[in-house]
Design a protein around this motif. Structure first.
Motif, PDB file in Angstrom:
ATOM      1  N   ILE A 320       4.038  -5.418  -2.019  1.00  0.00           N
ATOM      2  CA  ILE A 320       5.384  -5.755  -1.557  1.00  0.00           C
ATOM      3  C   ILE A 320       6.028  -6.774  -2.498  1.00  0.00           C
ATOM      4  CG2 ILE A 320       4.834  -5.285   0.855  1.00  0.00           C
ATOM      5  CD1 ILE A 320       4.778  -8.297   1.320  1.00  0.00           C
ATOM      6  N   ARG A 321       5.188  -7.406  -3.330  1.00  0.00           N
ATOM      7  CA  ARG A 321       5.721  -8.341  -4.326  1.00  0.00           C
ATOM      8  C   ARG A 321       6.237  -7.614  -5.567  1.00  0.00           C
ATOM      9  NH1 ARG A 321       0.715 -12.735  -4.174  1.00  0.00           N
ATOM     10  NH2 ARG A 321       0.636 -12.954  -1.924  1.00  0.00           N
ATOM     11  N   ARG A 322       6.030  -6.311  -5.599  1.00  0.00           N
ATOM     12  CA  ARG A 322       6.511  -5.466  -6.679  1.00  0.00           C
ATOM     13  C   ARG A 322       6.022  -5.972  -8.043  1.00  0.00           C
ATOM     14  NH1 ARG A 322       9.981  -1.837  -4.589  1.00  0.00           N
ATOM     15  NH2 ARG A 322      10.971  -1.389  -6.576  1.00  0.00           N
ATOM     16  N   GLU A 323       6.921  -6.213  -8.994  1.00  0.00           N
ATOM     17  CA  GLU A 323       6.483  -6.587 -10.334  1.00  0.00           C
ATOM     18  C   GLU A 323       5.823  -7.958 -10.389  1.00  0.00           C
ATOM     19  OE1 GLU A 323      10.996  -7.291 -10.249  1.00  0.00           O
ATOM     20  OE2 GLU A 323       9.547  -5.891  -9.429  1.00  0.00           O
ATOM     21  N   LYS A 324       5.927  -8.726  -9.305  1.00  0.00           N
ATOM     22  CA  LYS A 324       5.252 -10.027  -9.240  1.00  0.00           C
ATOM     23  C   LYS A 324       3.892  -9.924  -8.560  1.00  0.00           C
ATOM     24  CE  LYS A 324       9.577 -12.644  -9.263  1.00  0.00           C
ATOM     25  NZ  LYS A 324      10.435 -13.622  -8.541  1.00  0.00           N
ATOM     26  N   ALA A 325       3.484  -8.719  -8.240  1.00  0.00           N
ATOM     27  CA  ALA A 325       2.207  -8.522  -7.559  1.00  0.00           C
ATOM     28  C   ALA A 325       1.050  -8.916  -8.461  1.00  0.00           C
ATOM     29  CB  ALA A 325       2.053  -7.062  -7.136  1.00  0.00           C
ATOM     30  N   THR A 326      -0.013  -9.363  -7.856  1.00  0.00           N
ATOM     31  CA  THR A 326      -1.218  -9.710  -8.597  1.00  0.00           C
ATOM     32  C   THR A 326      -2.259  -8.594  -8.548  1.00  0.00           C
ATOM     33  OG1 THR A 326      -2.015 -10.853  -6.617  1.00  0.00           O
ATOM     34  CG2 THR A 326      -0.900 -12.178  -8.289  1.00  0.00           C
ATOM     35  N   SER A 327      -1.962  -7.531  -7.814  1.00  0.00           N
ATOM     36  CA  SER A 327      -2.843  -6.380  -7.717  1.00  0.00           C
ATOM     37  C   SER A 327      -2.001  -5.202  -7.263  1.00  0.00           C
ATOM     38  CB  SER A 327      -3.968  -6.633  -6.700  1.00  0.00           C
ATOM     39  OG  SER A 327      -4.652  -5.439  -6.388  1.00  0.00           O
ATOM     40  N   ASN A 328      -2.401  -3.991  -7.625  1.00  0.00           N
ATOM     41  CA  ASN A 328      -1.693  -2.811  -7.121  1.00  0.00           C
ATOM     42  C   ASN A 328      -2.483  -2.108  -6.029  1.00  0.00           C
ATOM     43  OD1 ASN A 328      -3.759  -1.495  -8.532  1.00  0.00           O
ATOM     44  ND2 ASN A 328      -2.408   0.105  -9.301  1.00  0.00           N
ATOM     45  N   ILE A 329      -3.545  -2.754  -5.548  1.00  0.00           N
ATOM     46  CA  ILE A 329      -4.393  -2.144  -4.526  1.00  0.00           C
ATOM     47  C   ILE A 329      -3.561  -1.814  -3.290  1.00  0.00           C
ATOM     48  CG2 ILE A 329      -6.240  -2.614  -2.875  1.00  0.00           C
ATOM     49  CD1 ILE A 329      -7.331  -1.999  -5.593  1.00  0.00           C
ATOM     50  N   CYS A 330      -3.640  -0.560  -2.846  1.00  0.00           N
ATOM     51  CA  CYS A 330      -2.940  -0.131  -1.628  1.00  0.00           C
ATOM     52  C   CYS A 330      -3.972   0.455  -0.665  1.00  0.00           C
ATOM     53  CB  CYS A 330      -1.864   0.887  -1.974  1.00  0.00           C
ATOM     54  SG  CYS A 330      -0.922   1.479  -0.558  1.00  0.00           S
ATOM     55  N   THR A 331      -4.549   1.599  -1.049  1.00  0.00           N
ATOM     56  CA  THR A 331      -5.593   2.207  -0.232  1.00  0.00           C
ATOM     57  C   THR A 331      -6.867   1.358  -0.267  1.00  0.00           C
ATOM     58  OG1 THR A 331      -4.726   4.393  -0.756  1.00  0.00           O
ATOM     59  CG2 THR A 331      -6.951   4.297   0.125  1.00  0.00           C
ATOM     60  N   ALA A 332      -7.500   1.204   0.882  1.00  0.00           N
ATOM     61  CA  ALA A 332      -8.820   0.592   0.956  1.00  0.00           C
ATOM     62  C   ALA A 332      -9.848   1.713   1.183  1.00  0.00           C
ATOM     63  CB  ALA A 332      -8.854  -0.430   2.088  1.00  0.00           C
ATOM     64  N   GLN A 333     -11.042   1.342   1.577  1.00  0.00           N
ATOM     65  CA  GLN A 333     -12.050   2.337   1.974  1.00  0.00           C
ATOM     66  C   GLN A 333     -12.418   2.054   3.425  1.00  0.00           C
ATOM     67  OE1 GLN A 333     -12.319   4.719   0.048  1.00  0.00           O
ATOM     68  NE2 GLN A 333     -13.123   4.310  -1.977  1.00  0.00           N
ATOM     69  N   ALA A 334     -11.391   2.080   4.279  1.00  0.00           N
ATOM     70  CA  ALA A 334     -11.559   1.605   5.651  1.00  0.00           C
ATOM     71  C   ALA A 334     -12.647   2.347   6.414  1.00  0.00           C
ATOM     72  CB  ALA A 334     -10.238   1.705   6.402  1.00  0.00           C
ATOM     73  N   LEU A 335     -12.637   3.675   6.370  1.00  0.00           N
ATOM     74  CA  LEU A 335     -13.623   4.434   7.140  1.00  0.00           C
ATOM     75  C   LEU A 335     -15.031   4.072   6.717  1.00  0.00           C
ATOM     76  CD1 LEU A 335     -14.113   6.671   9.261  1.00  0.00           C
ATOM     77  CD2 LEU A 335     -14.111   8.312   7.366  1.00  0.00           C
ATOM     78  N   LEU A 336     -15.230   3.844   5.426  1.00  0.00           N
ATOM     79  CA  LEU A 336     -16.568   3.518   4.924  1.00  0.00           C
ATOM     80  C   LEU A 336     -16.933   2.078   5.218  1.00  0.00           C
ATOM     81  CD1 LEU A 336     -17.157   6.247   3.905  1.00  0.00           C
ATOM     82  CD2 LEU A 336     -14.952   5.630   2.917  1.00  0.00           C
ATOM     83  N   ALA A 337     -15.941   1.187   5.225  1.00  0.00           N
ATOM     84  CA  ALA A 337     -16.192  -0.189   5.659  1.00  0.00           C
ATOM     85  C   ALA A 337     -16.585  -0.206   7.124  1.00  0.00           C
ATOM     86  CB  ALA A 337     -14.950  -1.046   5.426  1.00  0.00           C
ATOM     87  N   CYS A 702      -4.688  17.097   2.239  1.00  0.00           N
ATOM     88  CA  CYS A 702      -5.424  17.077   3.514  1.00  0.00           C
ATOM     89  C   CYS A 702      -6.646  16.186   3.623  1.00  0.00           C
ATOM     90  CB  CYS A 702      -5.803  18.501   3.945  1.00  0.00           C
ATOM     91  SG  CYS A 702      -4.367  19.478   4.409  1.00  0.00           S
ATOM     92  N   ILE A 703      -6.948  15.360   2.633  1.00  0.00           N
ATOM     93  CA  ILE A 703      -7.998  14.365   2.855  1.00  0.00           C
ATOM     94  C   ILE A 703      -7.472  13.374   3.887  1.00  0.00           C
ATOM     95  CG2 ILE A 703      -9.258  12.443   1.807  1.00  0.00           C
ATOM     96  CD1 ILE A 703      -9.378  14.069  -0.766  1.00  0.00           C
ATOM     97  N   PRO A 704      -8.225  13.106   4.955  1.00  0.00           N
ATOM     98  CA  PRO A 704      -7.700  12.243   6.019  1.00  0.00           C
ATOM     99  C   PRO A 704      -7.601  10.779   5.607  1.00  0.00           C
ATOM    100  CG  PRO A 704      -9.978  12.813   6.454  1.00  0.00           C
ATOM    101  CD  PRO A 704      -9.566  13.618   5.260  1.00  0.00           C
ATOM    102  N   HIS A 705      -6.781  10.034   6.317  1.00  0.00           N
ATOM    103  CA  HIS A 705      -6.546   8.633   5.972  1.00  0.00           C
ATOM    104  C   HIS A 705      -7.681   7.716   6.408  1.00  0.00           C
ATOM    105  CE1 HIS A 705      -2.332   8.146   4.432  1.00  0.00           C
ATOM    106  NE2 HIS A 705      -2.354   9.432   4.726  1.00  0.00           N
ATOM    107  N   GLY A 706      -8.470   8.110   7.374  1.00  0.00           N
ATOM    108  CA  GLY A 706      -9.660   7.332   7.722  1.00  0.00           C
ATOM    109  C   GLY A 706      -9.389   5.933   8.227  1.00  0.00           C
ATOM    110  N   GLY A 707      -8.243   5.714   8.869  1.00  0.00           N
ATOM    111  CA  GLY A 707      -7.918   4.393   9.373  1.00  0.00           C
ATOM    112  C   GLY A 707      -7.490   3.434   8.274  1.00  0.00           C
ATOM    113  N   GLY A 708      -7.134   3.977   7.098  1.00  0.00           N
ATOM    114  CA  GLY A 708      -6.690   3.137   5.989  1.00  0.00           C
ATOM    115  C   GLY A 708      -7.392   3.451   4.684  1.00  0.00           C
ATOM    116  N   GLY A 709      -8.061   4.546   4.596  1.00  0.00           N
ATOM    117  CA  GLY A 709      -8.781   4.984   3.406  1.00  0.00           C
ATOM    118  C   GLY A 709     -10.063   5.666   3.848  1.00  0.00           C
ATOM    119  N   PRO A 710     -10.632   6.578   3.080  1.00  0.00           N
ATOM    120  CA  PRO A 710     -10.474   6.728   1.642  1.00  0.00           C
ATOM    121  C   PRO A 710      -9.273   7.561   1.226  1.00  0.00           C
ATOM    122  CG  PRO A 710     -12.045   8.323   2.452  1.00  0.00           C
ATOM    123  CD  PRO A 710     -11.647   7.488   3.632  1.00  0.00           C
ATOM    124  N   GLY A 711      -9.006   7.522  -0.064  1.00  0.00           N
ATOM    125  CA  GLY A 711      -7.980   8.363  -0.652  1.00  0.00           C
ATOM    126  C   GLY A 711      -8.437   8.826  -2.017  1.00  0.00           C
TER     127      GLY A 711
END
Length: 954
Positions: A320-337, A702-711
């Protein structure tokens, strides 16, 4: 065998009938579906021919064909290690979580009121990481260990304000895939990576940070306390890549003074899967929390003062910080976590320690037995891995493979052996015999938990996982009921339509999901020899060919394991392309103001400077502003990033002109594939002028979102960019330079979920995937038509059409009566729906996407709910409902709230929870009222609530 019409999978995937689709098109003002599609899509991008994909298969035929690929794989007993180990997935978790659509079809928990179940489990995962690493703060997973290590490097670079150095030191005994990915990330950021012998880390000077592996990739267990102490004295921050199972026996990095600890939770019940998906972990100091990448789950309260969970802080989405972001991480691995956290609950601290003790004991026995052979164990200490010096490594590998084992290939004279929780005494005997030794199985189950090869200073007491969560659910009966309670708290696709714009939530068919659990896919080590993975590679090659056909590109990389990683991969390919042509000065990336926030974040990570391009009043890219920006930066123009159809849900007619303009000035065109589900079979980015796109397989395919990942975010590229696709130093890819960028830890990212997309395309066929795009557009236009006149539809294309999603504007309503887009979103929960995308890409709006998989009945149910809510808003406007104390402002309403003795609202309980009669027979009850975001950020708690609080809640 002749397949009957009922065996056509696309009829089960697409939610409406042909007759209903015709009715929907007519209601929008078109004579036919074909006329609607012809009008919505610009003529200059329309596909000139049908997709050249194989004819559609039935579910049974597709599974049979995929089974043929699986049978071509040879699943050996892996002793390769390098961060990937065989593990035993508890059956109760496999059946009730991993294979349960109630868990894997849920979306990222942006709406906390309908996400309390998965939020609780992700908080549990964070507690596991906090306890085992000895750090005060952890996030709710990253993509893989190598990515996490690269994120640790950039965090230390940002946070070390005492050092002006641009050098990052990496111990030579870090995993090679980690080193390679760090080198890729460092180069465009101007960071110099220096490799250092792990024995010499105390002598490092002039660096802002260093990374050590604990235990090392070759098995050694070193006390890092002095390294960390001397590094801090020299203003050097220290990151540690570690192993969760080892940390149940060994002193935690946090207790040694580490600043960041990363690693993978894969061996906590998640199969190797040829590389993923696995939940990486990232833990750090509390003072670094605002700069930490990824999502953090925190404890807050709801509007009635009760405990509630949510994604905490703005770190939940750095982009959400766009070009001021310190990371581009969006998807996590929620289902596996979630799986890893529940694995720790299932075993508890005693069980985890027993597993680790047995693994270490077997490794010690192996080392002892090899001591009597002609081969030398190089290590002085170990947890589960040994490096053995031998006369001929090739001979050992050949012999090992003949007996069903894969050992690590280190060099011509050294091999590696890693043991895990599945290792048996019989396997140990076979391993010893490979080296000409003799092994006695006596004492293999010895219970001593004192690591015999490790310094006594590193032996850890069982000071972790003492929260009741890790003790109360150890019987299967209690675990089963606990999992069901959590599942019932959430809204997934098993309950209702999830109408999120920009984040397609279509059917994840059971037939697509079944192969993920097949051992031929699940138990494959990512660095297994190619002749053992013939079926896997053939399936992946075929999927790549299908995806290139669907997009109009010439080549495909399956390595990026999220959409944002795909963006980064595409931009890095463009960067290498310019450099190869002697134009490395090209570093300007043009990005429309409407773009996904990951776009500018990815551009900055790729070493580019972002220049924003305005949008016009219709939401399209402002061509005049674009021309001005292109002229101003012509000599340095590297790329433009655009989303198509646009982020505003419109097919922009100027896309071909845009591509031509960029190419005239020497730039490349990156088309964000987030909305590709409106294009497949109708138009191909590679055909209308784009050079590269990422594909969100967790959306369009069609890969499912898994509550926030995987992707998965593979990239398609034109022929000129193909030589610059990501490769791997561990498993070099044919036709690619081994030194090419590395985007993920393994060559094919989260490979084990790619059969899902293969099954989808195989069962849909060319006509089916094209129909999916067409009907997604029909459904979106139908919703826009039904809501228009009650809500303002913000942007439209030709003849008032939209693409696959539409944006409704709540701002005029808020100005008139104070009802906001959040109030509408929360009120939808009372009607049993997940909210649309809120305030993106325009603040004060709701973006709605129905997908092609929803039935007309469900779409109408959603529209009816929205129209009922509009009537409630009118009642506020007219003064019939209080402007503050009304069903929208108080939404959502819980069961205990409306069944309480006292009801002091100026509207009835029935209006609160049964605004439409259908809810009386099928009602979703949110477990909490509206969550207080501000309170959660001001009182940040990111670990499991106190034992007293837990007992009180229970």
């Amino acid at each position: 065998m002749n397949q009957g019409v009922t065996d056509h999978f696309q009829q089960r995937h697409i939610g409406t009938t042909k007759a209903q689709q015709q009715e929907m098109a007519s209601s929008v003002g078109f004579e036919s579906v074909e006329q609607l599609i012809e009008t919505a899509i610009p003529d200059n991008i329309k596909a000139k021919a049908s997709l050249r994909l194989p004819p559609a298969l039935s579910e049974a035929q597709a599974l049979k064909r995929l089974r043929n690929y699986a049978d071509q794989n040879t699943v050996m007993r892996s002793c390769i290690g390098m961060g990937y180990y065989d593990t035993l997935t508890p059956a109760v978790l496999l059946r009730n979580v991993f294979e349960n659509p109630g868990w894997y079809t849920a979306y990222t928990p942006y709406q906390p009121e309908i996400s309390q179940g998965r939020l609780e489990t992700l908080l549990t995962f964070q507690q596991v990481i906090i306890d085992l690493t000895g750090m005060p703060l952890a996030n709710a997973s990253l993509l893989d260990e190598a990515t996490a290590a690269a994120e640790a490097m950039t965090l230390m670079h940002r946070m070390n304000r005492k050092s002006k150095s641009s050098t990052f030191v990496v111990a030579e005994d870090c995993h090679p895939q980690t080193i390679s990915l760090i080198q890729t990330r460092a180069e465009p950021l101007g960071i110099e990576v220096r490799l250092v012998d792990p024995e010499s880390l105390e002598n490092v000077d002039d660096a802002f940070g260093l990374l050590a592996q604990y235990p090392g990739t070759f098995g050694d267990v070193r006390d890092l306390s002095d390294v960390i102490k001397t590094s801090h004295e020299k203003n050097i921050l220290v990151g540690v890549a570690s192993d969760l199972l080892a940390l149940t026996l060994l002193k935690s990095p946090g207790s040694m003074g580490a600043d960041v600890v990363v690693g993978s939770s894969q061996r906590f019940g998640v199969p190797m899967g040829f590389g993923g998906p696995h939940a990486a972990f990232f833990a750090t100091r509390d003072e670094y929390k605002r700069s930490m990448p990824g999502r953090v789950i925190g404890v807050s309260i709801d509007s009635r003062g009760r405990q509630a969970l949510r994604m905490a802080m703005q770190t939940r989405e750095q982009h959400i910080r766009r070009e001021k972001a310190t990371s581009n991480i969006c998807t996590a691995q929620a289902l596996l976590a979630i799986m890893a956290g529940l694995y720790a609950m299932h075993h508890g601290p005693e069980g985890l320690r027993a597993i680790a003790t047995r693994v270490h004991h077997l490794t010690t026995q192996l080392a002892s037995a090899l001591g009597g052979t002609a081969h030398t164990v190089v290590n002085n200490s170990w947890f589960d891995t040994l490096t053995i010096q031998t006369g001929s490594a090739d001979a050992i590998h050949t012999l090992a493979e003949s007996r069903g084992f894969n050992l690590r290939r280190i060099n011509d004279t050294h091999v590696g052996i890693s043991l895990d929780e599945t290792t048996t005494a019989e396997e140990l005997e076979s391993l010893v015999e490979l080296f000409g030794g003799v092994y006695s199985a006596e004492g293999t189950e010895e219970k001593s938990d004192k690591p015999s090869s490790v310094s006594p200073l590193l032996i850890r007491e069982m000071d972790y996982l003492q929260h009741p969560l890790f003790h109360d659910y150890r019987t299967e009966t209690e675990m089963l009921r606990y999992l069901k309670r959590l599942e019932n708290k959430d809204i997934s696709l098993t309950r209702a339509m999830i109408p999120l714009g920009s984040c397609t939530m279509k059917l994840n068919a059971a037939a697509e999901m079944i192969p993920v659990s097949w051992p031929e896919f699940a138990r494959m080590h990512p660095f297994a020899p190619a002749h053992q993975t013939v079926g896997y590679l053939a399936m992946l090659e075929e999927l790549s060919q299908w995806l290139t056909e669907c997009t109009g590109y010439d080549a495909m990389s399956l390595q990026p394991n999220s959409g944002a990683q795909g963006e980064y991969a595409g931009l890095m390919a463009i960067r290498r392309y310019h450099r190869a042509r002697g134009e490395s000065h090209r570093n300007i990336c043009l990005i429309p103001t409407s773009a996904h926030g990951t776009n500018p974040a990815s551009a900055v990570m790729a070493g580019m400077k972002v220049v924003l391009v305005s949008c016009d009043d219709s939401g399209n890219v402002d061509i005049q502003d674009l021309k001005a920006k292109v002229d101003a930066h012509s000599a340095d123009l590297a790329a433009i990033m655009v989303t198509y159809p646009s982020t505003h849900g419109v097919f922009e007619a100027s896309i071909v002109e845009l591509c031509e303009l960029i190419h005239e000035h020497g730039g490349q065109v990156y088309v964000d594939g987030a909305n590709l589900n409106a294009l497949v079979g109708l138009a191909g980015p590679g055909k209308f002028g784009a050079d590269v796109s990422h594909l969100n397989l967790h959306k369009t395919f069609c890969i499912p979102h898994g509550g926030g990942g995987p992707g998965m975010g593979p990239i398609g590229v034109g022929e000129h960019l193909a030589p610059y696709l990501a490769s791997s130093v561990v498993v070099p890819q044919d036709g690619l330079d081994a030194t090419n960028n590395v985007i993920s830890a393994t060559p094919f990212g989260s490979a084990s979920i790619l059969p899902i997309s293969w099954m989808y395309i195989a069962m849909m066929g060319p006509d089916g995937v094209t129909d999916a795009s067409r009907i997604a557009i029909v459904h979106a236009n139908y919703i826009a038509k039904r809501l228009r006149g009650h809500f303002d539809v913000l942007y439209t294309g030709r003849n008032d059409t939209v693409a696959h999603e539409c944006i409704i504007d709540i701002r005029p309503l808020k100005e008139r009566c104070g009802i906001s887009e959040e109030d509408v979103a929360k009120r939808l929960i009372d009607y049993g729906f997940h909210a649309p995308t809120m305030s993106f890409p325009v603040a004060g709006t709701l973006m709605i996407e129905p997908t092609e998989s929803e039935s007309l009945a469900e779409i109408d149910r959603f529209c009816d709910a929205m129209l009922c809510i509009r009537d409630e808003i009118r009642a506020v406007e007219d003064g019939r409902l209080d402007p503050i104390n009304n069903p929208l402002k108080n939404a959502p309403h819980t069961l205990d709230e409306v069944t309480a003795t006292n009801w002091d609202r100026p509207y009835s309980r029935e209006q609160a929870v049964w605004p439409v009669d259908s809810l009386r027979s099928d009602k979703y009850w949110p477990p909490v009222n509206r969550v207080d975001n501000v309170y959660g950020d001001r009182n940040l708690i990111c670990s499991c609530p106190s034992i007293e609080s837990y007992l009180e809640t229970a």
